[in-house]
Design an enzyme around this catalytic site. Structure first.
Site, short mmCIF file in Angstrom:
data_model
loop_
_atom_site.label_atom_id
_atom_site.label_comp_id
_atom_site.label_asym_id
_atom_site.label_seq_id
_atom_site.Cartn_x
_atom_site.Cartn_y
_atom_site.Cartn_z
N ASP A 7 -105.08 9.61 32.08
CA ASP A 7 -104.97 8.63 33.16
C ASP A 7 -106.20 7.73 33.09
OD1 ASP A 7 -107.04 10.09 34.27
OD2 ASP A 7 -106.04 10.47 36.18
N HIS A 8 -106.40 6.91 34.11
CA HIS A 8 -107.53 5.96 34.10
C HIS A 8 -108.88 6.68 34.10
CE1 HIS A 8 -106.65 7.01 38.22
NE2 HIS A 8 -107.87 6.66 38.56
N CYS A 64 -108.00 13.77 32.16
CA CYS A 64 -108.00 13.08 33.46
C CYS A 64 -109.40 13.28 34.03
CB CYS A 64 -106.87 13.55 34.37
SG CYS A 64 -106.97 15.25 34.96
N THR A 66 -110.62 15.61 36.15
CA THR A 66 -111.00 17.03 36.07
C THR A 66 -110.38 17.76 34.89
OG1 THR A 66 -109.09 17.63 37.39
CG2 THR A 66 -111.16 17.23 38.60
N HIS A 97 -105.31 33.41 21.49
CA HIS A 97 -104.57 34.38 22.31
C HIS A 97 -103.39 33.79 23.07
CE1 HIS A 97 -108.14 37.46 22.55
NE2 HIS A 97 -107.77 37.18 21.31
N ARG A 108 -114.84 13.78 34.07
CA ARG A 108 -115.91 13.89 35.07
C ARG A 108 -116.57 15.27 34.99
NH1 ARG A 108 -111.91 11.14 39.58
NH2 ARG A 108 -112.16 8.99 38.85
N ARG A 131 -99.90 41.39 19.49
CA ARG A 131 -99.65 41.68 20.91
C ARG A 131 -99.63 40.40 21.74
NH1 ARG A 131 -105.09 42.32 20.23
NH2 ARG A 131 -106.48 41.74 21.94
N HIS A 132 -100.34 39.38 21.27
CA HIS A 132 -100.37 38.12 22.01
C HIS A 132 -99.01 37.42 21.96
CE1 HIS A 132 -104.60 38.77 22.42
NE2 HIS A 132 -104.75 38.83 21.11
N ARG A 135 -96.71 38.49 24.67
CA ARG A 135 -97.02 37.87 25.97
C ARG A 135 -96.52 36.43 26.03
NH1 ARG A 135 -102.74 40.89 25.29
NH2 ARG A 135 -102.01 42.90 26.05
C1 RB5 Z 1 -108.01 10.43 39.59
O1 RB5 Z 1 -108.90 9.91 40.52
C2 RB5 Z 1 -108.13 11.95 39.54
O2 RB5 Z 1 -107.65 12.50 40.71
C3 RB5 Z 1 -107.42 12.51 38.34
O3 RB5 Z 1 -107.91 11.92 37.18
C4 RB5 Z 1 -107.53 13.99 38.10
O4 RB5 Z 1 -108.86 14.41 38.18
C5 RB5 Z 1 -106.62 14.87 38.82
O5 RB5 Z 1 -106.58 16.09 38.60
#
Ligand code: RB5
Length: 148
Positions: A7-8, A64, A66, A97, A108, A131-132, A135
């Site tokens: 994403d952005h 993204c 996070t 695994h 970020r 074994r993996h 699963r």
């Molecule tokens: C965008 O601001 C942010 O929410 C997205 O990139 C991401 O971190 C969501 O999980």
């Protein structure tokens, strides 16, 4: 062939990874985004995940802010095992695994240098099977709504 997307918020990290893939001779398709205009991460998570699930692409890389939102989106697609990683050990063992087929990272959360190290180990670590594999077979049962 690798499917790449973000994403952005993940765009700057995706661009660093794209440069690394170029430098290291990997073939890939960039499913977007192509700039920092606001974008919805589920769209790009789904596009890359469907491309990998189709078998046309061997692995995917998603970014993204996070790494979490886009991994949640990717994991909604049957056959996808998307792992959100920010450390080397996790990126290695999610291949060994979990046979993860998409690596997700947060722009970020980690810098480009670390992210490219994770990409390198993710792309170059094989699934251990054994074994993996038993699963991993249970994931398919979950997707099919079967009792575990
Ligand atoms: C965008 O601001 C942010 O929410 C997205 O990139 C991401 O971190 C969501 O999980």
């Amino acid at each position: 062939m690798i499917a790449l997307g973000s994403d952005h918020a993940g765009f700057p990290l995706k661009e660093e990874i794209r440069a690394w893939l170029d430098e290291n001779g990997y073939e890939y398709k960039d499913f977007g985004v192509y700039n920092t205009d606001r974008a919805d991460y589920p769209v790009y998570g789904a596009r890359v995940a469907r491309a990998v699930a189709s078998g046309e692409y061997e692995k995917g890389i998603l970014c993204c802010g996070t790494g979490i939102g886009i991994s949640i989106a990717a994991n909604k697609v049957d056959g996808i095992r998307a792992a959100c990683c920010s450390d080397y050990f996790s990126a290695k063992y999610t291949r060994a695994h979990n046979d993860a087929n998409i690596l997700c990272m947060g722009a970020r959360v980690i810098g480009g240098g670390a992210a490219c190290e994770l990409v390198n180990v993710f792309l170059n670590t094989g699934f251990e099977g054994g074994r993996h594999a038993d699963r991993i077979a249970l994931f398919k049962k979950i997707e099919n709504g079967e009792e575990l």
